[in-house]
Design a protein around this motif. Structure first.
Motif, PDB file in Angstrom:
ATOM      1  N   ASN A 260     -10.071   7.494  10.333  1.00 31.84           N
ATOM      2  CA  ASN A 260     -10.665   7.174   9.035  1.00 31.84           C
ATOM      3  C   ASN A 260      -9.776   7.523   7.844  1.00 31.84           C
ATOM      4  OD1 ASN A 260     -13.046   6.904   7.007  1.00 31.84           O
ATOM      5  ND2 ASN A 260     -12.403   9.044   6.797  1.00 31.84           N
ATOM      6  N   VAL A 261      -8.934   8.524   7.964  1.00 24.84           N
ATOM      7  CA  VAL A 261      -8.204   9.035   6.803  1.00 24.84           C
ATOM      8  C   VAL A 261      -7.331   7.953   6.180  1.00 24.84           C
ATOM      9  CG1 VAL A 261      -6.114   9.857   7.996  1.00 24.84           C
ATOM     10  CG2 VAL A 261      -6.964  11.061   5.958  1.00 24.84           C
ATOM     11  N   GLY A 262      -7.198   8.005   4.855  1.00 25.34           N
ATOM     12  CA  GLY A 262      -6.350   7.042   4.180  1.00 25.34           C
ATOM     13  C   GLY A 262      -6.259   7.324   2.693  1.00 25.34           C
ATOM     14  N   ALA A 263      -5.223   6.819   2.074  1.00 27.09           N
ATOM     15  CA  ALA A 263      -5.039   6.923   0.629  1.00 27.09           C
ATOM     16  C   ALA A 263      -4.437   5.623   0.135  1.00 27.09           C
ATOM     17  CB  ALA A 263      -4.144   8.105   0.276  1.00 27.09           C
ATOM     18  N   VAL A 264      -4.641   5.316  -1.165  1.00 21.24           N
ATOM     19  CA  VAL A 264      -4.354   3.979  -1.676  1.00 21.24           C
ATOM     20  C   VAL A 264      -2.933   3.805  -2.210  1.00 21.24           C
ATOM     21  CG1 VAL A 264      -5.053   2.237  -3.354  1.00 21.24           C
ATOM     22  CG2 VAL A 264      -6.787   3.595  -2.173  1.00 21.24           C
ATOM     23  N   PHE A 265      -2.417   4.730  -3.002  1.00 16.94           N
ATOM     24  CA  PHE A 265      -1.091   4.617  -3.624  1.00 16.94           C
ATOM     25  C   PHE A 265      -0.940   3.292  -4.388  1.00 16.94           C
ATOM     26  CE2 PHE A 265      -0.758   7.017   0.363  1.00 16.94           C
ATOM     27  CZ  PHE A 265      -0.297   8.240  -0.120  1.00 16.94           C
ATOM     28  N   PRO A 266      -1.816   3.004  -5.366  1.00 14.42           N
ATOM     29  CA  PRO A 266      -1.793   1.707  -6.041  1.00 14.42           C
ATOM     30  C   PRO A 266      -0.567   1.530  -6.937  1.00 14.42           C
ATOM     31  CG  PRO A 266      -3.323   3.175  -7.148  1.00 14.42           C
ATOM     32  CD  PRO A 266      -2.860   3.900  -5.909  1.00 14.42           C
ATOM     33  N   ASN A 267       0.059   0.379  -6.827  1.00 13.22           N
ATOM     34  CA  ASN A 267       1.200   0.047  -7.676  1.00 13.22           C
ATOM     35  C   ASN A 267       1.585  -1.409  -7.442  1.00 13.22           C
ATOM     36  OD1 ASN A 267       2.728   1.185  -9.734  1.00 13.22           O
ATOM     37  ND2 ASN A 267       3.513   2.826  -8.430  1.00 13.22           N
ATOM     38  N   LEU A 268       2.164  -2.017  -8.465  1.00 12.79           N
ATOM     39  CA  LEU A 268       2.766  -3.332  -8.299  1.00 12.79           C
ATOM     40  C   LEU A 268       4.009  -3.222  -7.421  1.00 12.79           C
ATOM     41  CD1 LEU A 268       2.533  -4.576 -11.992  1.00 12.79           C
ATOM     42  CD2 LEU A 268       1.136  -5.379 -10.071  1.00 12.79           C
ATOM     43  N   LEU A 269       4.390  -4.311  -6.780  1.00 10.72           N
ATOM     44  CA  LEU A 269       5.580  -4.304  -5.928  1.00 10.72           C
ATOM     45  C   LEU A 269       6.788  -3.741  -6.659  1.00 10.72           C
ATOM     46  CD1 LEU A 269       7.325  -5.050  -3.498  1.00 10.72           C
ATOM     47  CD2 LEU A 269       7.407  -7.405  -4.383  1.00 10.72           C
ATOM     48  N   GLU A 270       6.996  -4.162  -7.902  1.00  8.16           N
ATOM     49  CA  GLU A 270       8.175  -3.734  -8.648  1.00  8.16           C
ATOM     50  C   GLU A 270       8.169  -2.242  -8.954  1.00  8.16           C
ATOM     51  OE1 GLU A 270       7.424  -5.119 -13.065  1.00  8.16           O
ATOM     52  OE2 GLU A 270       6.354  -6.401 -11.660  1.00  8.16           O
ATOM     53  N   ASP A 271       6.974  -1.633  -8.929  1.00  3.38           N
ATOM     54  CA  ASP A 271       6.850  -0.216  -9.280  1.00  3.38           C
ATOM     55  C   ASP A 271       6.553   0.685  -8.084  1.00  3.38           C
ATOM     56  OD1 ASP A 271       7.176  -0.794 -12.042  1.00  3.38           O
ATOM     57  OD2 ASP A 271       5.062  -1.364 -12.170  1.00  3.38           O
ATOM     58  N   GLN A 272       6.260   0.108  -6.933  1.00  2.00           N
ATOM     59  CA  GLN A 272       5.948   0.913  -5.749  1.00  2.00           C
ATOM     60  C   GLN A 272       7.199   1.674  -5.322  1.00  2.00           C
ATOM     61  OE1 GLN A 272       2.694   0.025  -3.238  1.00  2.00           O
ATOM     62  NE2 GLN A 272       2.960   2.150  -3.810  1.00  2.00           N
ATOM     63  N   THR A 273       7.086   2.988  -5.233  1.00  2.00           N
ATOM     64  CA  THR A 273       8.247   3.792  -4.868  1.00  2.00           C
ATOM     65  C   THR A 273       8.351   3.929  -3.351  1.00  2.00           C
ATOM     66  OG1 THR A 273       7.081   5.911  -4.871  1.00  2.00           O
ATOM     67  CG2 THR A 273       7.932   5.114  -6.995  1.00  2.00           C
ATOM     68  N   LEU A 274       9.543   4.228  -2.902  1.00  2.00           N
ATOM     69  CA  LEU A 274       9.739   4.451  -1.471  1.00  2.00           C
ATOM     70  C   LEU A 274       8.947   5.660  -1.001  1.00  2.00           C
ATOM     71  CD1 LEU A 274      11.107   3.629   1.150  1.00  2.00           C
ATOM     72  CD2 LEU A 274      13.084   5.014   0.471  1.00  2.00           C
ATOM     73  N   ASP A 275       8.854   6.695  -1.840  1.00  2.00           N
ATOM     74  CA  ASP A 275       8.060   7.868  -1.472  1.00  2.00           C
ATOM     75  C   ASP A 275       6.600   7.498  -1.268  1.00  2.00           C
ATOM     76  OD1 ASP A 275      10.237   9.532  -1.495  1.00  2.00           O
ATOM     77  OD2 ASP A 275       9.840  10.381  -3.490  1.00  2.00           O
ATOM     78  N   GLU A 276       6.060   6.649  -2.140  1.00  2.00           N
ATOM     79  CA  GLU A 276       4.668   6.212  -1.987  1.00  2.00           C
ATOM     80  C   GLU A 276       4.495   5.408  -0.702  1.00  2.00           C
ATOM     81  OE1 GLU A 276       3.292   5.714  -6.671  1.00  2.00           O
ATOM     82  OE2 GLU A 276       4.204   4.018  -5.606  1.00  2.00           O
TER      83      GLU A 276
END
Length: 239
Positions: free
Chosen positions: A75-91
């Protein structure tokens, strides 16, 4: 023939201390199961950082000390919302570690006990976002990945009496959602207006679907994704 009934009816639930996970744990109690929760915190939970492989393996070792567990809810999960251009590798890496890798580690750890029992139920918490949603590159990728693993496990483990299915929630009224989406805001009303059943889902709606897939009578259902989304996978309501 299944030997599962001779063993304790325990269910391992990752991220089961709050929100949808807590509703699943409560429903498991109502259904006569003993929920075993892996989470960062929470009363009765086995402390675990599910984004960390060693922490997850250690917690699984504790959970299995009392014997095999033949039901699993990833069940566990997290969203890390961001546009493709702003999504970081860490996220992106964090999403893979928490949302996807933890499910793999849990299933792998419980598999020997399920095979020995000749019975198993694996349920993955995917999302309607697996079909595509803006600002969800990392999240959608991992939730779609859960569906891919689920279908693979269904093929590999069906002969052992083990089923693997996924649940894909749509908009669910959790505390986290309510804080980010005030009930009287235009944006929230727009979401409600787009759902064919004209309401938000509740954690109990999702728990009910999970309950069905965990049941020993659901042995002919495997490799499927059950969307609990008020009809949003069909299309938005307009009217």
């Amino acid at each position: 023939m299944s030997r599962e009934k001779a063993a304790p009816r325990r269910v391992l639930i990752t991220g089961g201390a709050n929100g949808i996970g807590a509703a699943i744990a409560q429903r498991c109690v109502e259904d006569g199961y003993q929920p075993i929760i892996l989470d960062r915190a929470g009363t009765g939970a086995i402390p675990c950082d599910l984004s960390d492989a060693q922490s997850t393996r250690s917690a699984l070792g504790v959970a299995l000390q009392d014997g095999p567990i033949t039901r699993l809810v990833n069940n566990v999960g997290a969203v890390f919302p961001n546009l493709l251009e702003d999504q970081t590798l860490d996220e992106f890496d964090a999403a893979v570690a928490l949302n996807l890798r933890s499910a793999f580690l849990c299933a792998q750890a419980l598999l020997p006990g399920m095979r020995e029992a000749g019975f198993g139920r694996i349920v993955a918490m995917s999302s309607r976002a697996a079909l595509g949603k803006e600002r969800r590159t990392a999240y959608a990728a991992t939730k779609a990945g859960l569906q891919g693993m689920t279908r693979t496990w269904a093929l590999e483990e069906g002969a052992h009496g083990i089923t693997a299915n996924a649940v894909g929630p749509g908009p669910i009224a959790t505390d986290l959602f309510s804080k980010a989406n005030p009930a009287d805001s235009q944006e929230t009303q727009a979401i409600l207006g787009s759902v064919p059943v004209r309401r938000m889902g509740t954690p109990r709606d999702v728990a009910h679907a999970v309950s069905y897939l965990l049941d020993d009578r659901s042995g002919f259902v495997t490799g499927q994704t059950l969307y609990v989304c008020g009809g949003m996978t069909i299309g938005a309501h307009h009217g």
